[in-house]
Design a protein around this motif. Structure first.
Motif, PDB file in Angstrom:
ATOM      1  N   HIS A   1      29.997  17.765  55.344  1.00  0.00           N
ATOM      2  CA  HIS A   1      29.314  16.745  54.537  1.00  0.00           C
ATOM      3  C   HIS A   1      30.263  15.565  54.348  1.00  0.00           C
ATOM      4  CE1 HIS A   1      27.622  14.854  50.915  1.00  0.00           C
ATOM      5  NE2 HIS A   1      26.459  15.312  51.389  1.00  0.00           N
ATOM      6  N   PHE A   2      29.706  14.376  54.190  1.00  0.00           N
ATOM      7  CA  PHE A   2      30.493  13.145  54.090  1.00  0.00           C
ATOM      8  C   PHE A   2      31.547  13.218  52.985  1.00  0.00           C
ATOM      9  CE2 PHE A   2      31.038   9.032  51.942  1.00  0.00           C
ATOM     10  CZ  PHE A   2      31.692   8.350  52.949  1.00  0.00           C
ATOM     11  N   LEU A   3      31.178  13.723  51.813  1.00  0.00           N
ATOM     12  CA  LEU A   3      32.133  13.766  50.703  1.00  0.00           C
ATOM     13  C   LEU A   3      33.264  14.761  50.963  1.00  0.00           C
ATOM     14  CD1 LEU A   3      29.778  13.493  47.612  1.00  0.00           C
ATOM     15  CD2 LEU A   3      31.272  11.747  48.582  1.00  0.00           C
ATOM     16  N   ILE A   4      32.949  15.873  51.616  1.00  0.00           N
ATOM     17  CA  ILE A   4      33.995  16.856  51.938  1.00  0.00           C
ATOM     18  C   ILE A   4      34.959  16.262  52.964  1.00  0.00           C
ATOM     19  CG2 ILE A   4      34.434  19.109  52.990  1.00  0.00           C
ATOM     20  CD1 ILE A   4      31.770  20.014  51.754  1.00  0.00           C
ATOM     21  N   GLU A   5      34.414  15.574  53.952  1.00  0.00           N
ATOM     22  CA  GLU A   5      35.259  14.928  54.958  1.00  0.00           C
ATOM     23  C   GLU A   5      36.135  13.851  54.314  1.00  0.00           C
ATOM     24  OE1 GLU A   5      34.808  12.845  59.349  1.00  0.00           O
ATOM     25  OE2 GLU A   5      33.017  13.281  58.169  1.00  0.00           O
TER      26      GLU A   5
END
Length: 75
Positions: free
Chosen positions: A38-42
């Motif tokens: 997911h974008f936030l995890i990345e």
């Protein structure tokens, strides 16, 4: 063994010019090999890796912007 001021300046320059770009390439390669998170995890992974490189090099960068303490004083 402590490094001299001049040696710390040289190692800091090496770290910023050579080692940091290599670290960035390795970090991007490693993150791109895992399945797309997911974008936030990345984003959190990149932020953590962006901060992580500085901790081992903190002692090298400390005080290098100040004048050489071992240089003879001008009176």
């Amino acid at each position: 063994m402590t490094l001299s001021w001049k040696a710390r300046r040289r190692w800091a320059l090496f770290a910023l010019v050579v080692a940091l770009p290599l670290y960035i390439v390795v970090a991007v390669t490693v993150v791109s090999t895992i399945e797309r998170p997911h974008f936030l995890i990345e984003l959190l992974i990149y932020v953590a890796l962006g901060i992580l490189w500085a901790f081992p090099l903190k002692s090298i960068f400390k005080g290098i912007s100040k004048p050489d303490p071992d240089a003879p004083h001008k009176d």
